[in-house]
Motif scaffolding. Structure first.
Motif, PDB file in Angstrom:
ATOM      1  N   LYS A  28      54.061  14.379  -8.013  1.00 25.76           N
ATOM      2  CA  LYS A  28      54.482  14.135  -9.393  1.00 25.76           C
ATOM      3  C   LYS A  28      54.451  15.408 -10.224  1.00 25.76           C
ATOM      4  O   LYS A  28      54.966  15.445 -11.336  1.00 25.76           O
ATOM      5  N   LYS A  29      53.779  16.449  -9.721  1.00 32.77           N
ATOM      6  CA  LYS A  29      53.629  17.678 -10.497  1.00 32.77           C
ATOM      7  C   LYS A  29      54.387  18.845  -9.882  1.00 32.77           C
ATOM      8  O   LYS A  29      54.815  19.746 -10.594  1.00 32.77           O
ATOM      9  N   ILE A  30      54.458  18.858  -8.560  1.00 38.16           N
ATOM     10  CA  ILE A  30      55.064  19.993  -7.875  1.00 38.16           C
ATOM     11  C   ILE A  30      56.217  19.487  -7.017  1.00 38.16           C
ATOM     12  O   ILE A  30      56.033  18.604  -6.189  1.00 38.16           O
ATOM     13  N   ALA A  31      57.416  20.015  -7.249  1.00 38.35           N
ATOM     14  CA  ALA A  31      58.559  19.624  -6.421  1.00 38.35           C
ATOM     15  C   ALA A  31      59.034  20.827  -5.621  1.00 38.35           C
ATOM     16  O   ALA A  31      58.945  21.959  -6.089  1.00 38.35           O
TER      17      ALA A  31
ATOM     18  N   THR B 193      68.498  18.636  -7.829  1.00 39.19           N
ATOM     19  CA  THR B 193      68.506  17.420  -8.644  1.00 39.19           C
ATOM     20  C   THR B 193      67.439  16.441  -8.173  1.00 39.19           C
ATOM     21  O   THR B 193      66.732  15.831  -8.973  1.00 39.19           O
ATOM     22  N   LYS B 194      67.315  16.310  -6.846  1.00 37.09           N
ATOM     23  CA  LYS B 194      66.284  15.420  -6.319  1.00 37.09           C
ATOM     24  C   LYS B 194      64.906  15.892  -6.760  1.00 37.09           C
ATOM     25  O   LYS B 194      64.076  15.099  -7.200  1.00 37.09           O
ATOM     26  N   ALA B 195      64.689  17.207  -6.669  1.00 38.14           N
ATOM     27  CA  ALA B 195      63.390  17.753  -7.085  1.00 38.14           C
ATOM     28  C   ALA B 195      63.139  17.462  -8.564  1.00 38.14           C
ATOM     29  O   ALA B 195      62.015  17.156  -8.964  1.00 38.14           O
ATOM     30  N   LEU B 196      64.211  17.536  -9.390  1.00 33.21           N
ATOM     31  CA  LEU B 196      64.040  17.300 -10.823  1.00 33.21           C
ATOM     32  C   LEU B 196      63.647  15.856 -11.117  1.00 33.21           C
ATOM     33  O   LEU B 196      62.881  15.593 -12.051  1.00 33.21           O
ATOM     34  N   THR B 197      64.170  14.914 -10.326  1.00 31.74           N
ATOM     35  CA  THR B 197      63.823  13.517 -10.599  1.00 31.74           C
ATOM     36  C   THR B 197      62.342  13.261 -10.342  1.00 31.74           C
ATOM     37  O   THR B 197      61.807  12.250 -10.767  1.00 31.74           O
ATOM     38  N   GLN B 198      61.680  14.169  -9.643  1.00 34.52           N
ATOM     39  CA  GLN B 198      60.222  14.045  -9.514  1.00 34.52           C
ATOM     40  C   GLN B 198      59.526  14.418 -10.819  1.00 34.52           C
ATOM     41  O   GLN B 198      58.313  14.300 -10.923  1.00 34.52           O
ATOM     42  N   GLU B 199      60.301  14.897 -11.791  1.00 31.99           N
ATOM     43  CA  GLU B 199      59.779  15.363 -13.069  1.00 31.99           C
ATOM     44  C   GLU B 199      58.581  16.278 -12.910  1.00 31.99           C
ATOM     45  O   GLU B 199      57.497  16.010 -13.453  1.00 31.99           O
ATOM     46  N   PRO B 200      58.779  17.379 -12.194  1.00 27.70           N
ATOM     47  CA  PRO B 200      57.656  18.258 -11.886  1.00 27.70           C
ATOM     48  C   PRO B 200      57.364  19.210 -13.025  1.00 27.70           C
ATOM     49  O   PRO B 200      58.191  19.421 -13.913  1.00 27.70           O
ATOM     50  N   GLU B 201      56.161  19.781 -12.998  1.00 26.18           N
ATOM     51  CA  GLU B 201      55.856  20.865 -13.916  1.00 26.18           C
ATOM     52  C   GLU B 201      56.063  22.202 -13.239  1.00 26.18           C
ATOM     53  O   GLU B 201      56.269  23.215 -13.883  1.00 26.18           O
ATOM     54  N   LEU B 202      55.963  22.159 -11.900  1.00 29.38           N
ATOM     55  CA  LEU B 202      56.160  23.378 -11.126  1.00 29.38           C
ATOM     56  C   LEU B 202      57.231  23.105 -10.064  1.00 29.38           C
ATOM     57  O   LEU B 202      57.176  22.093  -9.369  1.00 29.38           O
ATOM     58  N   LEU B 203      58.207  24.003 -10.016  1.00 27.86           N
ATOM     59  CA  LEU B 203      59.302  23.833  -9.053  1.00 27.86           C
ATOM     60  C   LEU B 203      59.252  24.987  -8.064  1.00 27.86           C
ATOM     61  O   LEU B 203      59.222  26.148  -8.462  1.00 27.86           O
TER      62      LEU B 203
END
Lengths: 268, 338
Positions: free
Chosen positions: A79-82, A153-163
């Motif tokens: 939920k924080k890191i994608a 986009t998939k990573a963004l849907t995890q709503e991460p703080e760190l990408l």
């Protein structure tokens, strides 16, 4: 610099008994765009694997927002890191189904279907990255650049703080390279997402990042602003190649020119 | 989940259930003694004690129930294994898991364990054999990354060879009486007169389906690769262990009760993937129901096509499935990008 989001203290790790990374130390502040650079086989991907806990450190600790990463569950982390990996498996999915997978960390136990929240979040990010027209296509039909966008986009849907991005621009032409990195920049400035990426192209790293970490044979060789790190002395030592470092007239950031053997003989 | 997609899934399930009912009903009335469709209900209500009644409810109904449980179990095991190994050509038979289960059950027969510990020790030994093979496959192909996905199939075929050689070894050192038992059992049949076994088989098989839904989203994530699944917050090792046990139980159960029935677990999930894609939320239950219908269909075919002779059902699924396997391999470039 703002508050720390990631702190790496004396990290050593590797495969089996052999360490590939030795005593890595660096910090990442909230809002940074950090690039990890270094030659092939210097341990960049291993470092990423340690950050995502696929590899266990043999020594040292990683703190995420002050918490020991080793004590978080994989779900909390997701939920924080994608992470956007280099190899993107297409499976047997449409683009939309693939992107929707980013919501899996938010599923409650025994929940089978996406909630309307999940759907609207997915829609929003698909529009933002401009992949919504691809939604019905199969993942194996789309081009490499589109695939990279879809994975982000998939990573963004995890709503991460760190990408974390592992070579987001490899195999792409310059239009797509700039497109992807402009998007990353926008995510950083508008959504406040902190970004760490592995980039092979030193000029792109210099242009888009505020902090560079140069890795050489498993240790941090140098870190700091592009101006601090990208110097011809450092590059010649770490990459063992003759280069010329100049300044980009628009951004004042350093850029790297390569020198062929013929010219080396002629001029040096 | 868009409403349109939910509708599509519901429609598909309704279609499969309808087909399942039609096949089961036809299987009930077709056979060496055909029974008129219109008569079935009157026989069911007031025909107790007649020959027709016992044909319908003591011979054909148990077979249909066994076909349902075992077809569903094999097909579900296939769908699960294809998900974990990310290879659309694996299933209990092609991976040699059925072979391992066969060996387990044969050991049980040869050493007379079921005679002293009861009939339920047969499925237990089937499970142990299947689980042992899955452990071998797992440690070879996934843990160390020595064997890539294509090597996996080859390993499975080799395991099948080894287990059939061991089976021959067992047969050559055993007594004639046990030998007949083994051969009869390997040929495979859905004929089962023991209602305790039939009920147990149904319960275990359906329980397998329900349990697999606890972690079915993990299977979806695993389709992206293990590291990717980890990034999505899945405890990869835990869910793999979970599914390996379910697949072993389902295979062990099927093999110990009905012998080796090849390819059901390959064809059914494979076909469904082509129609509905790789989302395991619909794939698991539709594979189960369609697999059940497919096996009942094959069984009906096997007992009517050469009547009064009865072919082993494994022969029918083997011929249909083997041909399909070759077809699927030749088209793989189109279907499975890898």
């Amino acid at each position: 610099m703002g508050e720390l989001i990631l702190e790496i203290n004396g990290l050593s790790c590797g495969y089996g008994t052999e360490d590939i990374l030795h005593d890595i130390n660096f910090t990442v502040s909230k809002g940074d765009i950090v690039s990890i650079i270094g030659p092939n086989g210097s341990g960049k991907t291993t470092l990423f694997r340690a950050l995502t806990r696929i590899l266990k450190p043999s020594a040292g600790k990683i703190f995420f927002q002050g918490k020991d990463l080793g004590h978080m569950t994989y779900r909390e982390m997701a939920k924080k890191i994608a992470v956007v990996s280099q190899e993107i498996e297409s499976a047997w999915l449409t683009v939309e189904e693939y992107i929707m997978m980013g919501r899996i960390p938010y599923f409650e136990r025994y929940q089978f279907f996406e909630t309307s929240d999940d759907i609207s979040i997915t829609e929003r990010y698909m529009k933002m990255t401009g992949v919504d027209h691809l939604r019905k296509k199969s993942m194996s039909e789309i081009s490499g650049g589109e695939r990279q966008l879809v994975a982000i986009t998939k990573a963004l849907t995890q709503e991460p703080e760190l990408l974390l991005l592992d070579e987001p621009t490899s195999h792409l032409d310059i239009t797509h390279q700039v497109g992807i990195l402009d998007l990353v920049k926008k995510l950083n400035s508008e959504y406040g997402i902190t970004v760490i990426m592995i980039v092979h192209d030193l000029n792109l790293a210099s242009e888009y990042c505020n902090k560079l970490i140069m890795i050489s044979s498993g240790s941090v060789y140098n870190q700091g602003t592009p101006q601090d790190v990208i110097t011809y002395e450092a590059l010649e030592e770490v990459y063992n190649t003759v280069v010329i470092v100049e300044k980009n007239p628009l951004s004042d950031k350093p850029y790297v020119l390569l020198v062929s053997e013929e010219d080396r003989k002629r001029f040096l | 989940m868009s409403i349109r997609k939910k509708k599509k899934w519901a429609l598909l399930l309704a279609g499969i259930v309808l087909a399942l009912f039609i096949i089961s009903f036809l299987s009930l009335v077709i056979g060496t003694k055909d029974i008129k469709i219109t008569d079935v209900f009157s026989i069911a209500l007031n025909g107790k004690g007649t020959t027709e009644y016992s044909i319908l409810f003591d011979i054909r109904l148990p077979r249909i129930l066994m076909g349902f449980a075992i077809g569903g179990a094999l097909s579900l095991a296939g769908a699960i294994l294809q998900g974990i190994f990310r290879n659309p050509l694996v299933e209990p038979y092609t991976l040699g898991i059925s072979g391992g289960a066969t060996l387990g059950v044969s050991l049980n027969l040869v050493f007379g364990i079921s005679r002293s510990f009861g009939i339920l020790s047969m499925p237990l030994f089937g499970f142990l054999g299947a689980f042992f093979v899955i452990l071998i496959l797992y440690s070879l192909s996934l843990k160390k990354g020595v064997i890539k996905m294509n090597g996996l199939l080859l390993t499975g075929v080799m395991i099948s060879f080894v287990s059939s050689s061991l089976l021959m070894l067992l047969q050559s050192i055993t007594t004639a009486e046990d030998l007949q038992g083994i051969i009869f059992w390997i040929m495979g049949s859905l004929d089962e007169s023991n209602w305790l076994l039939i009920k147990m088989c149904l319960c275990v098989s359906i329980a397998g389906l329900l349990l697999s839904y606890i972690l079915c989203l993990d299977l979806n994530a695993l389709a992206l690769g293990e590291e990717e699944a980890l990034h999505l917050g899945i405890s990869v090792e835990r869910s793999k262990r979970f599914f390996f046990i379910i697949a072993s139980v389902l295979t062990g159960l099927s093999v110990s009760l009905a012998g080796v029935i090849a390819f059901v677990g390959l064809i059914v999930p494979h076909f469904l993937r082509m129609f509905i894609g790789g989302d395991h939320r619909i794939l698991l239950v539709s594979s189960y129901l369609a697999g059940a219908g497919f096996l009942i269909f094959c069984d009906t075919l096997s007992r009517t096509i050469a009547a009064p002779l009865e072919l082993p059902v494994g022969v029918v699924t083997g011929i249909i499935g083997g041909s399909f396997f070759v077809y699927a391999i030749s088209r793989r470039g189109l279907l499975w990008e890898n």
